[in-house]
Design an enzyme around this catalytic site. Structure first.
Site, mmCIF file in Angstrom:
data_model
loop_
_atom_site.group_PDB
_atom_site.id
_atom_site.type_symbol
_atom_site.label_atom_id
_atom_site.label_comp_id
_atom_site.label_asym_id
_atom_site.label_seq_id
_atom_site.Cartn_x
_atom_site.Cartn_y
_atom_site.Cartn_z
ATOM 1 N N ASP A 149 -4.118 3.865 2.605
ATOM 2 C CA ASP A 149 -5.573 3.732 2.752
ATOM 3 C C ASP A 149 -5.980 2.307 3.134
ATOM 4 O O ASP A 149 -7.167 1.983 3.207
ATOM 5 C CB ASP A 149 -6.309 4.181 1.487
ATOM 6 C CG ASP A 149 -6.051 3.252 0.301
ATOM 7 O OD1 ASP A 149 -5.216 2.332 0.421
ATOM 8 O OD2 ASP A 149 -6.704 3.437 -0.750
ATOM 9 N N GLU B 198 -7.237 -20.057 -16.836
ATOM 10 C CA GLU B 198 -7.741 -20.725 -15.644
ATOM 11 C C GLU B 198 -8.823 -21.695 -16.107
ATOM 12 O O GLU B 198 -9.961 -21.317 -16.342
ATOM 13 C CB GLU B 198 -8.325 -19.739 -14.634
ATOM 14 C CG GLU B 198 -8.646 -20.449 -13.324
ATOM 15 C CD GLU B 198 -9.693 -19.752 -12.477
ATOM 16 O OE1 GLU B 198 -9.736 -20.037 -11.275
ATOM 17 O OE2 GLU B 198 -10.474 -18.945 -12.990
ATOM 18 N N ASP C 210 0.853 -1.196 0.000
ATOM 19 C CA ASP C 210 0.000 0.000 0.000
ATOM 20 C C ASP C 210 0.887 1.243 0.000
ATOM 21 O O ASP C 210 1.638 1.457 0.942
ATOM 22 C CB ASP C 210 -0.874 -0.060 1.265
ATOM 23 C CG ASP C 210 -1.827 1.118 1.373
ATOM 24 O OD1 ASP C 210 -1.974 1.856 0.384
ATOM 25 O OD2 ASP C 210 -2.422 1.273 2.464
ATOM 26 N N ASP D 276 -1.904 -1.105 -3.836
ATOM 27 C CA ASP D 276 -2.094 -0.381 -5.090
ATOM 28 C C ASP D 276 -0.891 -0.583 -6.013
ATOM 29 O O ASP D 276 0.100 -1.211 -5.635
ATOM 30 C CB ASP D 276 -2.352 1.111 -4.803
ATOM 31 C CG ASP D 276 -1.346 1.658 -3.796
ATOM 32 O OD1 ASP D 276 -0.146 1.356 -3.954
ATOM 33 O OD2 ASP D 276 -1.761 2.346 -2.833
ATOM 34 N N ASP E 58 -9.429 -15.633 -16.793
ATOM 35 C CA ASP E 58 -10.277 -16.144 -15.718
ATOM 36 C C ASP E 58 -11.320 -17.134 -16.262
ATOM 37 O O ASP E 58 -11.968 -16.847 -17.279
ATOM 38 C CB ASP E 58 -10.983 -14.939 -15.072
ATOM 39 C CG ASP E 58 -11.714 -15.282 -13.801
ATOM 40 O OD1 ASP E 58 -11.049 -15.708 -12.846
ATOM 41 O OD2 ASP E 58 -12.951 -15.129 -13.768
HETATM 42 O O1 ISL Z 1 -12.885 -19.743 -5.500
HETATM 43 C C1 ISL Z 1 -13.085 -20.891 -5.722
HETATM 44 C C2 ISL Z 1 -13.274 -21.819 -4.628
HETATM 45 O O2 ISL Z 1 -13.394 -21.147 -3.423
HETATM 46 C C3 ISL Z 1 -13.071 -21.431 -7.098
HETATM 47 O O3 ISL Z 1 -13.996 -22.424 -7.281
HETATM 48 C C4 ISL Z 1 -13.257 -20.295 -8.101
HETATM 49 O O4 ISL Z 1 -14.615 -19.992 -8.178
HETATM 50 C C5 ISL Z 1 -12.788 -20.698 -9.460
HETATM 51 O O5 ISL Z 1 -11.443 -20.994 -9.350
HETATM 52 C C6 ISL Z 1 -12.937 -19.540 -10.421
HETATM 53 O O6 ISL Z 1 -12.161 -18.478 -9.951
HETATM 54 C C7 ISL Z 1 -11.968 -17.338 -10.700
HETATM 55 O O7 ISL Z 1 -13.168 -16.729 -11.104
HETATM 56 C C8 ISL Z 1 -13.994 -16.223 -10.078
HETATM 57 C C9 ISL Z 1 -13.236 -15.361 -9.074
HETATM 58 O O8 ISL Z 1 -14.024 -15.106 -7.954
HETATM 59 C C10 ISL Z 1 -11.962 -16.028 -8.623
HETATM 60 O O9 ISL Z 1 -11.247 -15.201 -7.755
HETATM 61 C C11 ISL Z 1 -11.185 -16.333 -9.868
HETATM 62 O O10 ISL Z 1 -9.911 -16.859 -9.591
HETATM 63 C C12 ISL Z 1 -15.051 -15.412 -10.756
HETATM 64 O O11 ISL Z 1 -14.457 -14.489 -11.623
#
Ligand code: ISL
Length: 530
Positions: free
Chosen positions: A25, A277, A21, A29, A227
């Site tokens: 705050d 992911e 940070d 960041d 993601d």
């Molecule tokens: O967080 C999980 C279990 O607690 C996972 O099942 C997660 O939902 C999954 O890995 C997908 O994650 C990604 O997309 C999500 C986001 O909340 C996560 O932080 C991200 O890594 C939605 O965008």
């Protein structure tokens, strides 16, 4: 053969809210990250992945994006990001952004337009259905985060275990559809209602998202973490309502989308990279997302996140990785911790195991992803119920990084989450002062990996071992390293594995290792030929 950077790199994940940070705050960041780049250069990582820094109402702390081409003011500005990238590049460190293609925020102008009327040109940018009227959603699909993930500690081994669930990842107990009063239809959201799913079968969505990628590539970004990218190819046609939720990610559509993204990235100079992911825990399915080297450059292999501290289980993970991601398919990945899962030191229940696990992570065949703070041996914070802010209850692994021994640990008076346990002892300052600390172990491992072609790109050959021990050789021509890991809490004699080898890196505390032919409890060694 020329090897792209992302194949030999070690990638370091930063969760920007919790890293550093600069303005006091209580929320980390971009300027905070820039100020800590020297730590990362000293540690020896090759690339940073920043969890989302785009404009967001923060319902899912940045995984709900309301503008993909601007920085959220809580993190700084576009100029701050440009400065961070320039300073990282000056240190030979690449920068990877977190692109969230499956869903936007419900505050994104695209969704505002889409929900404004059934006739709006952007109506079909999202997934709208009639269902059975306001009381009956279109199908049984469930949204994530309705209940936080549950973990329980095994009293015998000290390990944490995640409760299994039907989807292999998320606890799904609430509907994935929200009724919109204004236009009297349901919209799909596989995550929060604030995260409506885009319809990627609409070419306008695909084009808009390609523009987002180009915006950042033109600005000099080296790659993206995508993601839940396996979800973008949902069959959103007529079949959607009857498709089982577990089939999401298994259709053909996603592969065509990924091939076009790959073409876009590969059209740029400098080996721009996308790591997906792919939250499918079956490694055979995960591996299909490499295509024939024409889809994702890298795909997260998450099975290890849920693998117990046992030699036989880890051996199986390595065999699967070799089987499903051989060189003709692509290049594997390894990860022990991230912002969604209890940290591995905590899961495995001790620093000794975290140290041995680091040896695995940094010596297996594939690109390792470190999660900021694992080099300090952090455990999850214990977050009191009234301070839990994440809808998925993942606050513990997102605790702020303790930089100093002082009472604020380098943060303002009130960081957004509590610190991990024993923050002074785990702080960077304390860890740097102690050459036997886990931090110095990570640094030695990174240096050994960088210096040895066998470790950063060689083949892996699994060896026969006594029960509870895992051993493999890494081989690149004349360069050879041996890795031996004791997963048991007992000393184990392995004279045949150690004879003729020198210790290059020892996960244990220097000088406390049993001499000669045995491994200490939860000890891992990197060996080089005598
Ligand atoms: O967080 C999980 C279990 O607690 C996972 O099942 C997660 O939902 C999954 O890995 C997908 O994650 C990604 O997309 C999500 C986001 O909340 C996560 O932080 C991200 O890594 C939605 O965008």
């Amino acid at each position: 053969m020329r090897i792209p950077w992302w194949q030999t790199a070690v990638v370091y994940q930063i969760y920007p809210r919790s890293f550093a940070d600069s303005d006091g705050d209580g929320v980390g960041d971009l300027a905070g990250v820039t100020a800590r780049l020297d730590h990362l250069a000293w540690l020896g990582v090759d690339a940073l992945w920043l969890s989302p820094i785009f404009r967001s109402p923060m319902a899912d702390f940045g995984y709900d994006v309301s503008d993909y081409t601007d920085v959220d003011p809580v993190f700084g500005s576009l100029e701050d990001l440009d400065h961070l990238v320039a300073e990282a590049h000056a240190r030979g460190i690449r920068v990877v952004l977190d692109w969230v293609p499956n869903h936007t925020s419900d505050q994104h102008p695209w969704f505002d337009a889409s929900r404004s009327s059934r006739e709006d040109p952007k109506r079909d940018w999202y997934v709208w259905r009639d269902g059975g009227g306001p009381d009956r959603p279109p199908n049984e699909w469930a949204a994530a985060f309705v209940e936080p993930a549950r973990w329980t500690r095994d009293p015998a081994t000290g390990e944490l275990r995640r409760q299994p669930d039907a989807t292999g990842g998320t606890d799904h107990t609430g509907t994935a559809w929200t009724w919109d009063e204004g236009t009297e239809q349901w919209y799909l959201h596989l995550f929060l209602p604030e995260q409506p799913d885009l319809d990627w079968s609409n070419p306008e969505v695909e084009a808009a998202m390609h523009d987002v990628l180009r915006f950042w590539l033109d600005r000099g970004i080296d790659g993206f973490r995508a993601d839940v990218v396996h979800m973008i190819g949902k069959d959103v046609g007529e079949g959607l309502e009857t498709m089982p939720q577990s089939d999401i990610g298994k259709g053909e559509a996603v592969h065509a989308l990924l091939r076009r993204i790959r073409t876009l990235l590969d059209g740029y100079e400098g080996d721009r990279m996308m790591v997906g992911e792919v939250f499918l825990l079956d490694p055979a399915e995960m591996a299909t997302f490499y295509g024939t080297r024409d889809e994702l450059h890298l795909s997260f292999n998450f099975a290890p996140l849920f693998t117990r501290w046992r030699a036989d289980r880890w051996r199986r993970r390595i065999e699967e990785s070799e089987r499903f991601v051989p060189p003709e398919v692509g290049w594997p990945t390894w990860v022990l911790s991230n912002h969604d899962t209890v940290r591995h030191a905590d899961r495995y229940g001790s620093e000794a195991r975290a140290r041995a696990a680091a040896v695995l992570l940094l010596t297996l065949r594939g690109t390792p992803f470190l999660y900021a703070g694992e080099e300090l041996g952090l455990f999850d914070a214990e977050v009191p119920v009234d301070r839990i802010v994440d809808p998925g209850g993942r606050d513990g692994c997102r605790a702020p990084i303790p930089w100093t021994r002082s009472s604020d640990h380098g943060w303002g008076p009130e960081p957004w989450l509590p610190f991990p346990p024993a923050p002074a002892e785990h702080s960077l300052e304390a860890r740097r002062d102690d050459p036997r600390s886990i931090l110095h172990l990570y640094r030695r491992l990174l240096a050994a990996r960088r210096a040895s072609p066998a470790l950063h790109r060689g083949d892996v050959v699994l060896l026969d071992t006594p029960e509870g021990v895992l051993a493999y050789d890494r081989v690149a021509g004349d360069d050879v390293r041996r890795v031996v890991v004791n997963f048991t809490g007992e000393q184990v004699a392995v004279p045949d594995l150690l004879a003729g080898w020198w210790v290059e890196v020892d996960s244990g505390l220097d000088g406390e290792r049993p001499a000669g032919s045995a491994l200490g409890p939860d000890e891992a060694l990197v060996l080089t030929r005598e």
